[in-house]
Motif scaffolding. Structure first.
Motif, PDB file in Angstrom:
ATOM      1  N   ARG A  62     -24.620   8.689  -4.607  1.00  0.00           N
ATOM      2  CA  ARG A  62     -25.515   7.505  -4.842  1.00  0.00           C
ATOM      3  C   ARG A  62     -24.781   6.293  -4.192  1.00  0.00           C
ATOM      4  NH1 ARG A  62     -24.943   6.447 -11.000  1.00  0.00           N
ATOM      5  NH2 ARG A  62     -26.040   8.440 -10.827  1.00  0.00           N
ATOM      6  N   ARG A  65     -26.064   6.409  -0.841  1.00  0.00           N
ATOM      7  CA  ARG A  65     -27.566   6.203  -0.409  1.00  0.00           C
ATOM      8  C   ARG A  65     -27.669   4.637  -0.609  1.00  0.00           C
ATOM      9  NH1 ARG A  65     -31.807   7.513  -5.263  1.00  0.00           N
ATOM     10  NH2 ARG A  65     -30.247   6.050  -6.271  1.00  0.00           N
ATOM     11  N   GLN A  66     -26.786   4.092  -1.536  1.00  0.00           N
ATOM     12  CA  GLN A  66     -26.867   2.422  -1.541  1.00  0.00           C
ATOM     13  C   GLN A  66     -26.219   1.801  -0.266  1.00  0.00           C
ATOM     14  OE1 GLN A  66     -24.480   2.195  -5.216  1.00  0.00           O
ATOM     15  NE2 GLN A  66     -26.202   1.803  -6.374  1.00  0.00           N
TER      16      GLN A  66
END
Length: 102
Positions: A62, A65-66
Protein backbone atom coordinates in the motif's frame (compact mmCIF):
# COMPACT_ATOMS: atom_id res chain seq x y z
CA UNK A 1 6.91 16.14 -26.97
CA UNK A 2 4.71 13.74 -25.02
CA UNK A 3 4.20 14.31 -21.35
CA UNK A 4 5.87 11.70 -19.16
CA UNK A 5 5.59 10.89 -15.47
CA UNK A 6 8.66 8.79 -14.80
CA UNK A 7 11.15 7.81 -12.14
CA UNK A 8 8.81 5.52 -10.27
CA UNK A 9 9.39 2.18 -8.61
CA UNK A 10 6.71 -0.29 -9.59
CA UNK A 11 5.63 -2.23 -6.50
CA UNK A 12 5.78 -6.01 -6.65
CA UNK A 13 1.99 -6.27 -6.64
CA UNK A 14 1.79 -4.08 -9.73
CA UNK A 15 4.17 -6.10 -11.89
CA UNK A 16 1.25 -7.24 -14.05
CA UNK A 17 0.06 -3.66 -14.50
CA UNK A 18 1.13 -1.63 -17.54
CA UNK A 19 4.29 0.39 -16.99
CA UNK A 20 3.02 3.30 -19.06
CA UNK A 21 -0.29 4.55 -20.36
CA UNK A 22 -0.81 6.92 -23.27
CA UNK A 23 -3.58 9.41 -22.58
CA UNK A 24 -4.84 11.04 -25.74
CA UNK A 25 -6.77 14.28 -25.71
CA UNK A 26 -7.23 15.05 -29.39
CA UNK A 27 -11.00 14.73 -28.87
CA UNK A 28 -11.00 17.39 -26.12
CA UNK A 29 -11.14 21.17 -26.29
CA UNK A 30 -8.45 22.15 -23.79
CA UNK A 31 -9.38 25.80 -24.02
CA UNK A 32 -12.58 24.91 -22.13
CA UNK A 33 -12.84 24.08 -18.44
CA UNK A 34 -14.73 20.85 -19.17
CA UNK A 35 -12.04 19.70 -21.62
CA UNK A 36 -9.28 20.30 -19.06
CA UNK A 37 -11.29 18.50 -16.36
CA UNK A 38 -11.85 15.48 -18.61
CA UNK A 39 -8.13 15.25 -19.41
CA UNK A 40 -7.26 15.55 -15.73
CA UNK A 41 -9.63 12.66 -14.93
CA UNK A 42 -8.09 10.55 -17.68
CA UNK A 43 -4.60 11.20 -16.33
CA UNK A 44 -5.69 10.28 -12.78
CA UNK A 45 -7.10 7.00 -14.09
CA UNK A 46 -3.83 6.35 -15.93
CA UNK A 47 -1.83 6.99 -12.75
CA UNK A 48 -3.94 4.40 -10.91
CA UNK A 49 -3.51 1.95 -13.76
CA UNK A 50 0.28 2.39 -13.89
CA UNK A 51 0.72 2.21 -10.10
CA UNK A 52 -1.63 -0.72 -9.55
CA UNK A 53 -5.18 -1.10 -8.39
CA UNK A 54 -5.17 -4.24 -6.25
CA UNK A 55 -7.56 -4.12 -3.29
CA UNK A 56 -5.95 -6.49 -0.80
CA UNK A 57 -2.49 -5.15 -0.12
CA UNK A 58 0.05 -5.49 2.64
CA UNK A 59 1.07 -2.28 4.36
CA UNK A 60 4.31 -2.26 2.40
CA UNK A 61 2.50 -2.72 -0.90
CA UNK A 62 0.00 0.00 0.00
CA UNK A 63 2.83 2.39 0.87
CA UNK A 64 4.58 1.59 -2.43
CA UNK A 65 1.39 2.19 -4.39
CA UNK A 66 0.77 5.49 -2.61
CA UNK A 67 4.35 6.62 -3.26
CA UNK A 68 3.99 5.67 -6.92
CA UNK A 69 0.68 7.55 -7.23
CA UNK A 70 2.09 10.60 -5.49
CA UNK A 71 5.17 10.75 -7.69
CA UNK A 72 3.33 10.02 -10.95
CA UNK A 73 0.57 12.47 -10.00
CA UNK A 74 3.06 15.25 -9.27
CA UNK A 75 4.86 14.65 -12.56
CA UNK A 76 1.59 14.63 -14.48
CA UNK A 77 0.23 17.72 -12.67
CA UNK A 78 3.35 19.70 -13.55
CA UNK A 79 3.14 18.66 -17.15
CA UNK A 80 -0.61 19.26 -17.36
CA UNK A 81 -0.09 22.77 -15.98
CA UNK A 82 2.37 23.56 -18.76
CA UNK A 83 -0.01 22.06 -21.31
CA UNK A 84 -3.00 24.01 -20.00
CA UNK A 85 -1.02 27.26 -19.93
CA UNK A 86 0.05 26.89 -23.58
CA UNK A 87 -1.62 28.58 -26.48
CA UNK A 88 -4.36 26.62 -28.22
CA UNK A 89 -2.22 26.53 -31.39
CA UNK A 90 0.58 24.71 -29.54
CA UNK A 91 -1.73 22.26 -27.79
CA UNK A 92 -2.54 20.32 -30.93
CA UNK A 93 1.16 19.75 -31.63
CA UNK A 94 2.20 18.45 -28.21
CA UNK A 95 1.12 14.82 -28.68
CA UNK A 96 -0.49 12.52 -26.13
CA UNK A 97 0.13 12.56 -22.39
CA UNK A 98 2.19 9.55 -21.27
CA UNK A 99 1.99 8.46 -17.65
CA UNK A 100 4.82 6.02 -16.98
CA UNK A 101 6.63 4.05 -14.32
CA UNK A 102 10.04 2.47 -14.93
Amino acid sequence: APLVAAGLNVPAFAQGEPRSVIVSYDDLNLSSQSGRERLTKRVKMAVRQVCGSANRLTLTERASRQACELHAGRQADTQLASLFNGSSARLADQGPVVVAAP
